[in-house]
Design an enzyme around this catalytic site. Structure first.
Site, PDB file in Angstrom:
ATOM      1  N   GLU A 251     -41.040  24.667 -27.896  1.00  9.29           N
ATOM      2  CA  GLU A 251     -39.587  24.443 -27.940  1.00  9.29           C
ATOM      3  C   GLU A 251     -38.866  25.758 -27.676  1.00  9.29           C
ATOM      4  O   GLU A 251     -37.872  25.799 -26.988  1.00  9.29           O
ATOM      5  CB  GLU A 251     -39.192  23.894 -29.316  1.00  9.29           C
ATOM      6  CG  GLU A 251     -39.894  22.602 -29.670  1.00  9.29           C
ATOM      7  CD  GLU A 251     -38.975  21.415 -29.534  1.00  9.29           C
ATOM      8  OE1 GLU A 251     -37.768  21.582 -29.625  1.00  9.29           O
ATOM      9  OE2 GLU A 251     -39.505  20.327 -29.328  1.00  9.29           O
ATOM     10  N   ASP A 252     -39.374  26.841 -28.288  1.00 14.30           N
ATOM     11  CA  ASP A 252     -38.732  28.151 -28.193  1.00 14.30           C
ATOM     12  C   ASP A 252     -39.603  29.067 -27.340  1.00 14.30           C
ATOM     13  O   ASP A 252     -40.569  29.653 -27.808  1.00 14.30           O
ATOM     14  CB  ASP A 252     -38.552  28.724 -29.600  1.00 14.30           C
ATOM     15  CG  ASP A 252     -37.868  30.087 -29.595  1.00 14.30           C
ATOM     16  OD1 ASP A 252     -37.463  30.552 -28.504  1.00 14.30           O
ATOM     17  OD2 ASP A 252     -37.755  30.677 -30.677  1.00 14.30           O
ATOM     18  N   LYS A 253     -39.260  29.217 -26.057  1.00 12.86           N
ATOM     19  CA  LYS A 253     -40.069  30.003 -25.135  1.00 12.86           C
ATOM     20  C   LYS A 253     -39.984  31.503 -25.400  1.00 12.86           C
ATOM     21  O   LYS A 253     -40.775  32.278 -24.878  1.00 12.86           O
ATOM     22  CB  LYS A 253     -39.683  29.679 -23.703  1.00 12.86           C
ATOM     23  CG  LYS A 253     -40.053  28.250 -23.321  1.00 12.86           C
ATOM     24  CD  LYS A 253     -39.898  28.030 -21.853  1.00 12.86           C
ATOM     25  CE  LYS A 253     -40.203  26.669 -21.358  1.00 12.86           C
ATOM     26  NZ  LYS A 253     -40.624  25.629 -22.128  1.00 12.86           N
ATOM     27  N   THR A 254     -39.053  31.929 -26.230  1.00  9.81           N
ATOM     28  CA  THR A 254     -38.979  33.358 -26.564  1.00  9.81           C
ATOM     29  C   THR A 254     -40.220  33.801 -27.337  1.00  9.81           C
ATOM     30  O   THR A 254     -40.531  34.993 -27.360  1.00  9.81           O
ATOM     31  CB  THR A 254     -37.717  33.688 -27.384  1.00  9.81           C
ATOM     32  OG1 THR A 254     -37.762  32.962 -28.617  1.00  9.81           O
ATOM     33  CG2 THR A 254     -36.449  33.366 -26.606  1.00  9.81           C
ATOM     34  N   LEU A 255     -40.946  32.863 -27.949  1.00  9.29           N
ATOM     35  CA  LEU A 255     -42.177  33.212 -28.647  1.00  9.29           C
ATOM     36  C   LEU A 255     -43.176  33.866 -27.693  1.00  9.29           C
ATOM     37  O   LEU A 255     -43.887  34.797 -28.065  1.00  9.29           O
ATOM     38  CB  LEU A 255     -42.812  31.974 -29.270  1.00  9.29           C
ATOM     39  CG  LEU A 255     -42.065  31.335 -30.427  1.00  9.29           C
ATOM     40  CD1 LEU A 255     -42.706  29.999 -30.784  1.00  9.29           C
ATOM     41  CD2 LEU A 255     -42.063  32.255 -31.622  1.00  9.29           C
TER      42      LEU A 255
END
Length: 188
Positions: free
Chosen positions: A6-10
């Site tokens: 969901e959070d591609k910043t990971l």
């Protein structure tokens, strides 16, 4: 294995962290293919080898695509390979993580070198002979198998009297049967 985030910043955070503080690696020549994780004396497995195939339908390479203990038949025989070798890796790694011992551990000769005959004999024992159409994809397979897929290299390495079902696992009854079925679906 396919995952979504969901959070591609990971991913960016992970890449930044690896750049600043790289994970410890076992060096082999000028490459660093193995990442060492954990260091517990009470665990049989303290190394996890992450193997990733290239993107595309098939690839031609030598036998060094995968570490010995996770090497698929296609790689041993230097056949063109695709994503099926990654599924094979996940199956072998799943066993290793659940059972805390390598599924394909007894595949080395007395000098510690990988013995492809011993490795293939162990594969045949655990999951049965490969399909004849797979064997026709490499001219090297006739060293070990006849045209019908029967093992012929008894002098080099006998097929051991073992099967996936006979190996001791952490599971029993229907859980063991389901686990073995799950592994068989990946180790084919």
């Amino acid at each position: 294995m396919m995952l979504s985030l969901e959070d591609k910043t990971l991913l960016y955070d992970f890449a930044d962290e690896e750049t600043e503080h790289p994970s410890p690696r076992k060096k082999k020549t000028n490459r660093a293919p193995f990442t060492k994780v954990g260091n517990s004396a009470d665990q049989s497995i303290d190394t996890v080898c992450l193997c990733f195939a290239k993107i595309g339908k098939t690839h031609k390479t030598g036998p060094f695509v995968q570490p010995h203990i996770y090497r698929a038949l296609e790689v041993i025989f230097e056949m063109p390979w695709g994503s099926a070798v990654d599924i094979w890796n996940v199956g072998a790694l799943t066993w290793d993580l659940f059972e805390r011992v390598y599924l394909f551990e007894d595949i080395f000769d007395a000098n510690g070198r990988h013995d492809p005959f011993k490795h293939l004999a162990f594969m045949v024992a655990l999951i049965g002979p490969p399909p004849p159409d797979l064997l026709r994809r490499s001219g090297l397979t006739n060293q070990c198998f006849d045209p019908n897929g029967s093992w012929i290299t008894h002098g080099e390495a006998a097929v051991p009297p073992v099967s996936l079902e006979s190996l001791k696992t952490r599971f029993s009854g229907t859980e063991k049967a389901a686990f073995i079925h799950f592994l068989r679906s990946m180790l084919k």
